[in-house]
Structure formats: C-alpha cells, structure tokens
Design an enzyme around this catalytic site. Structure first.
Site, PDB file in Angstrom:
ATOM      1  N   SER A 475      60.977  25.932  48.972  1.00  0.00           N
ATOM      2  CA  SER A 475      60.110  27.025  48.552  1.00  0.00           C
ATOM      3  C   SER A 475      58.653  26.791  48.950  1.00  0.00           C
ATOM      4  O   SER A 475      58.319  26.830  50.125  1.00  0.00           O
ATOM      5  CB  SER A 475      60.256  27.224  47.033  1.00  0.00           C
ATOM      6  OG  SER A 475      59.736  28.445  46.625  1.00  0.00           O
ATOM      7  N   ASP A 486      53.117  25.382  62.239  1.00  0.00           N
ATOM      8  CA  ASP A 486      52.748  26.533  63.055  1.00  0.00           C
ATOM      9  C   ASP A 486      51.317  26.419  63.587  1.00  0.00           C
ATOM     10  O   ASP A 486      51.038  26.813  64.715  1.00  0.00           O
ATOM     11  CB  ASP A 486      52.897  27.826  62.258  1.00  0.00           C
ATOM     12  CG  ASP A 486      54.357  28.165  61.975  1.00  0.00           C
ATOM     13  OD1 ASP A 486      55.237  27.651  62.700  1.00  0.00           O
ATOM     14  OD2 ASP A 486      54.618  28.929  61.029  1.00  0.00           O
ATOM     15  N   LYS A 500      64.972  27.546  50.929  1.00  0.00           N
ATOM     16  CA  LYS A 500      64.798  28.547  49.871  1.00  0.00           C
ATOM     17  C   LYS A 500      63.602  29.419  50.242  1.00  0.00           C
ATOM     18  O   LYS A 500      62.460  29.096  49.964  1.00  0.00           O
ATOM     19  CB  LYS A 500      64.582  27.849  48.531  1.00  0.00           C
ATOM     20  CG  LYS A 500      64.175  28.750  47.367  1.00  0.00           C
ATOM     21  CD  LYS A 500      65.257  29.743  46.997  1.00  0.00           C
ATOM     22  CE  LYS A 500      64.964  30.380  45.637  1.00  0.00           C
ATOM     23  NZ  LYS A 500      63.725  31.158  45.563  1.00  0.00           N
TER      24      LYS A 500
END
Length: 713
Positions: A475, A486, A500
């Site tokens: 999460s 990224d 998740k």
C-alpha cells in the site's frame, strides 16, 4: 539458526472445510429440526449491498447470470472447499440455483443460500456426530502398515458419489490425524480422547450457528467476486474491525483469518508483542492456545472470534500458541510460542535509525539506515495544534538530519514488513527526497483521476539512496517505493512487494457495514501498484512464498493495468547502472554463506510444492519426517561451516544462540579483519548489509563524494 525462510512450505495440512468460520454451513433440503432462516433486516441489507456494489465498486460489474454462476461456485467452495461434506446428489439438487442467485438476491430473497447452508449444516452434524460416536472403534481397526495415501487438496476432485466413498475419505482423514499425533509422540491412550474432544467441540459450534453466520458467509461469497478486499462486516465483525484499526487492543499484535479449519496469521503488527518475540510468522497456523502454564485448548475448527477471544488478554499476562509453522512440510510439525500480551504503542511504531559501518572495495563507509515500520500520523494531536505531533515524515526528517550530520555516505530506507498506513504520509515522505512533483495518481470508480504529491519546491536530501522492500511491503510503502523508482531517485532493492493497490471505504448498512473498493492507486509512470506491486531494480531471493502471500495469491484480485503517465523529472540515470549492480550483487552471492543458505532452502520449498499426497503408512511418514529434518540440518550446517562456526548435531540446539552466531558473522565478508567484523552492529543482518554494498556500488551515478553537504534549495 538464521531465520531467513520459515516458509519452506508444502500444503500438507488437511483442508477439511471452514467449519469455524462458516460455523454452521449445513443445508436443509431434507430439513432438519433446527433449520436456519433469514429475516427482513437481512433481506434489506442484501438489497442495499447489491445497490452499493453496482454504484460504487471500482470494477463496475453487472450482477447477471455469469456472476450468479460464479457466486454459486464460490459459495460451495467456501462451505466445502475440500469436497468432504457434501455429496454429489446435494450438488445436483443445488444446480437449478446456479443462474437464479442474481434474480433472487436482487429482490432480497435469501432462500437459495439458506437452503444450501442448512443442507451443509445437516451434513456437518451427521458426519461429526458419527465420528464422535465411532472414533474408538475406527482407530482400533486402523492398520498403519498399509501403503495408502491421502490427497492433500481435493478442490479439483468430484464430491463423493455415495456414503461408502465419503466414509472412506473420512477414514483416511482421521487416520492421517492419528499418524500425526503418533509421530508427535502423543501417548496412545490420549489420542482418541483428544480427537473426540476436537470433533465434539466442532459439533457444538455447528449446533450454535445462527442466521447471521449463514448470512455473512453467503453474502461474502458474492462480494468476494468483486475483489478480495470488499466484504460485509456483521455488527460483531465491525466492532472487532474498529478495535483492530485503533491499535488499542491489548493482545499479541497479530491479524488473523480463517483458512479451512485453521486460524492463520495474516500479518504481525510491527513492534507488537508477537513481532518482538520473533517466532510467529505470517501464514503460521494456530492449532492450540494456552493461558500461562495451563493446558492447551485445541482450536482446530474453532470459530475465528472464539480463537481471538482466547488470544486476547490483559496486558502483562502470558499466552502460549501451538502452531504449525509456515515452514512445516507436514502438519506433524508443531512448535510452541510464548508471548507476553501488551499494548502496541505509537512510539514503538516510530521510525528509527542506525549507522552501518561497512567495508566495500577495501574502504570503510558509513551508511545511515532508517527503518520505517508504518506510515503513521497522530491526527488528533495535529488537529489540536500540538507542535510536536508525531508523524512518519516529521520523525524521518529529524533522523535524516542527524545522519547527515554524522557524515554518512548514503541512506537506506528499510520498508520490509511495512504494510502501509497514511497516504498523506507516503506523499510527504517522498517530498523529503524530491524537490517538487506528484507522487501518486488515484483513479476513482467514477473514472475521475486525482493526483497528489509535493506541490511546492523546498529543500530535500539529494544524496545516494536505496529502498529495501519485501513481499510484506504494501500500500503506502509501494507508493513511496514506486515514486522513488519512477523519479530515478534511488535504487530499489529486495523482493517484489505485496501488490495492494486499491482503496477501500466503510459504509453503513441496514445492519453492519460494507467495506468496498472504490479507487485504485497508480504510479506517476501510469502503472498500477495493484497485483504486481513494485518490482525491485536488484532482486533478492523471495523469502515469502508468492503462492501464499501477496495480492496475486488472493482470489479475484483486481488486475494490474496502466493509465496515462505524468510528466516528471528523472534525477539520476539509475537504469544505466542496474546491469552492473546486478552483476556485482550476483558475484558476491556466489560465495555468501547466508545467501547460499537461503537459496538452498528455497530449492527445498520448490521440491515440497510438488508433494500432492501424504502417506498413511506410519513408517513411511516417519521416514519423511526424518528426511525433512536431515535436509534442514544439512543446509544449516553447510552455512555454519562456511562461516567458521561449529556444526550442529541436531536442530534442537538453542536457536537464539544459533541466530546470534549468524548475526555475528553477517558482515564478516565486508570487514578487513576478524576484529573489524566483531565490531559490526549485531542487529544488522545480511539483507541490509548486501543492500549497503549495492548502494555503494551505485555511488558513481550520484556524482557526490559525501552526503553531509547534499541538501539544497
């Protein structure tokens, strides 16, 4: 013995049925005297649930004949997944309902579900009553020298065609139980009474089943088709859910669920009593609970809420758990874990730091390690204007400044076992490592996309960075790690994360609550964290079994997909150095005793996954147990000899002493001499040490010499 991989697992537990969770899943086509019926409140609740799923769930599924058919199959699976109670004739009698469940449920008509449930109740009562009554004669007639086997999973097999087939199946199930108890050196005269007590307890609980039990399993067989995180919470379940969310419960700090007749550990609360004790692991199965030194209560087949009540208790009191470890090859293997109950405190969930001094390429470096167990924030203190309110970002910011002042050469963020928490904190924590920009995209079921992140430019840490993740990083952890990856801001190391990537909300119903998945997380690259999680740049061997742990192991998990990416800055050309980092990592792993040990264990795990049946010949079964223990001892001694430690005669040697030996040598290969190794922090294990080497291998990409002067505006 180093506790790298307790999940060298094969599914050798006998999967009867979820007697305790389903609690009474009998059916009433030939009606019993205690037929369970639904009521008007449940009808209204069912209609409300269908409406909310149709209007608000992320997947926007139509409740049609296709979903009705899946609902039918899933309901039977939840009641009798191992196909050991229903008869083929029962299934044929239910078949006309297959494409009618959508129409009946839309009208609040629960009769088909209750008919099936009552028939199951009937089969349970018949079977358990017969076992309790006939067990002494059954066990007395058993021949433990016969070469016969019990299939471990029957989910793909047909239901018994007749009573003879069903009786033979249960004879094998009980025989396997007896063999397990004999191998565990249970006195012969205690075996039958123990099994009788176990099945009598199950029968008692079945007889106590009520309409709410039937409603919950029926409705959740339907909600689970939307995704595994959408489910109906009965009034009692809602109360327990709210207690768990508050973290105020005095107990052991473990999240539990039912799996067949077992109570399984889902995860441990970081810094909770069980986590501190160190033996209980995710996917362990609890089979007995004892208060202090009292006799164990057998909890196989017990309802989850009853098991929870046994485990909960006053702060400072002692509870013992008898478990089948996730690493067990057969259910013959048990261990006893002693835990002192306590309350999980916010300060114990706080981020912490330490310094790792490590030799790399014949040079001594200092690395700062920041362990983040959860993404937390004290909302109440913040709302009251408390200038010292606690949050992950505030705590990490202070730790980061202290480490920089100490002159560290790089930072490792340790997110292992971090199951998530506050999305706000995941966004703000990312802001400590980037100048400005988005962190996450959130796509709602309405198709609207929201973006969040660091909106204004401010100072940030610009030095070498590595993020360590594992299968239990979930999460909010995945949002942070994904953003760092990224932005090419740091190297991601470890194993593929949990996956998740969905957001749930609670909504009130006529009775109880509905937890419903309404949104999905996406990275700024446009990739979802759902199902796939974050894939590390440099991968370690997977300690947790992906078939048992992670979103991809859950039925009906929402798929991975992509949306449009967001234009974003890329800080360093990290992809350019990844091949070199992997090559150097693999070269070190070829001679590292701890990683060789882990790979050996994982190879055994792969071999054990191929086991599909269990021998009921006692001599064969004992030989299997000795073989398992022999392999484990050989692997452990191979590691110990490579590290210059004395080999063990058996695996009963004090594990704490063995673990201490392992930690003593965790970083020996990085030190210039034995005396240097002795000065290493004993709490820093081989995975963190190797992450340090990987980070140091990547230093050239950051084009800095020291971190001490790498904050800027």
């Amino acid at each position: 013995m180093i506790n790298f991989c307790r999940n060298v697992v094969v599914k050798c537990a006998i999967n009867f049925c979820a007697v305790f969770l389903v609690a009474t899943t009998a059916l009433a086509i030939p009606s019993t005297d205690a037929t369970i019926a639904f009521n008007s409140e449940q009808s209204k609740t069912a209609i409300d649930i269908i409406s909310k799923l149709g209007n608000r769930h992320y997947s926007s599924q139509s409740f049609d004949d296709q979903l009705s058919s899946s609902f039918f199959d899933n309901y039977l699976k939840r009641l009798d997944g191992n196909k050991s109670f229903f008869m083929q004739a029962d299934i044929e009698a239910f078949e006309p309902y297959r494409y009618r469940l959508d129409n009946t449920l839309l009208k609040g008509d629960l009769e088909p579900g209750y008919i099936i449930f009552n028939r199951y109740q009937q089969r349970l009562i018949e079977r358990l009553s017969g076992i309790v009554e006939n067990l002494p004669e059954m066990v007395a007639s058993m021949d433990f020298t016969l070469d016969e086997e019990l299939e471990l999973e029957r989910k793909d097999d047909p239901w018994p065609l007749n009573t003879e087939q069903a009786d033979n199946l249960w004879r094998k199930i009980i025989k396997s139980r007896v063999v397990s108890l004999r191998i565990a050196e249970k006195p012969e005269e205690e075996i039958v009474p123990l099994l009788q007590k176990r099945y009598q307890n199950q029968l008692n609980r079945v007889m106590q089943s009520n309409s709410e039990d039937a409603f919950q399993v029926y409705i959740n067989s339907m909600t689970a088709l939307y995704d595994p995180h959408t489910n109906y919470l009965s009034p009692t379940t809602s109360e327990n859910f709210n207690i768990n969310m508050s973290l105020s419960l005095e107990g052991i700090g473990a999240v539990l669920q039912t799996e067949d007749e077992f109570t399984k550990v889902v995860r441990l609360v970081h810094s909770g009593p069980a986590d501190k004790e160190g033996q209980l692991q995710p996917s362990d199965k609890i089979v007995g609970v004892a208060q202090g030194d009292n006799e164990f209560t057998d909890v196989i087949g017990m309802r989850l809420d009853e098991v929870v009540q046994l485990i909960r208790g006053k702060k400072g009191s002692r509870v013992q758990l008898q478990v089948i470890p996730v690493s067990a090859k057969t259910e013959d293997e048990h261990s006893v874990i002693d835990i002192i109950r306590d309350t999980v405190k916010l300060e114990e969930q706080s981020a912490k730091s330490e310094i790792l001094e490590i030799y790399h390429d014949e040079q001594l470096f200092k690395l700062g390690i920041i362990d983040i167990p959860a993404f937390y924030i004290d909302f109440e203190a913040m709302r009251k204007g408390d200038p010292n309110y606690k949050s992950t970002t505030r705590d990490v910011s202070k730790l980061l400044k202290d480490l920089i002042a100490d002159g560290v050469d790089g930072i490792i963020i340790d997110l292992r076992e971090n199951g998530g928490g506050s999305l706000q904190e995941a966004n703000q924590l990312t802001g400590l490592f980037i100048e400005q920009g988005p962190t996450v995209q959130i796509r709602h079921s309405s198709k609207q996309i929201y973006r969040d992140g660091k909106r204004t430019s401010s100072s940030y840490y610009t030095g070498p960075l590595a993020v360590l993740i594992n299968r239990l990083s979930a999460s909010a952890s995945e949002i942070f790690a994904g953003a760092i990856q990224d932005y090419q801001r740091g190297v991601i190391v470890g194993t593929q994360s949990f996956g998740k990537g969905t957001v749930q909300s609670l909504t009130a119903l006529e009775q109880g609550q509905l937890k419903i998945t309404e949104s999905k997380f996406y990275r700024i690259s446009g990739e979802s964290t759902q199902h796939r999680g974050v894939v590390p740049d440099v991968a370690f061997p997977a300690i947790y079994d992906k078939q048992k742990v992670g979103e991809s192991s859950l039925d009906n998990a929402l798929a991975w997909d992509t949306i449009n990416p967001i234009r974003h800055r890329k800080y360093f050309d990290i992809p350019a150095v990844i091949p070199a980092l992997i090559a150097k990592h693999e070269q070190r792993m070829e001679t590292d005793p701890d990683f060789i040990f882990l790979k050996d264990q994982l190879q055994v795990m792969e071999e054990n996954r191929k086991i599909t049946s269990l021998s009921l010949n006692e001599e064969t079964r004992r030989a299997l147990q000795l073989s398992i223990e022999g392999k484990a001892l050989a692997i452990e001694n191979k590691r110990r000899i490579a590290k210059g430690l004395e080999p063990l005669d058996d695996l009963e040697t004090d594990e704490s002493e063995s673990a201490a030996d392992a930690n003593t040598a965790d970083t020996a290969d990085t030190a210039a001499s034995a005396s240097d190794a002795e000065d290493e922090d004993k709490e820093i294990g081989p995975l963190l040490t190797e992450t340090g080497h990987i980070l140091l291998d990547s230093l050239t990409v950051y084009q800095v010499d020291k971190v001490a002067a790498t904050t800027k505006r």
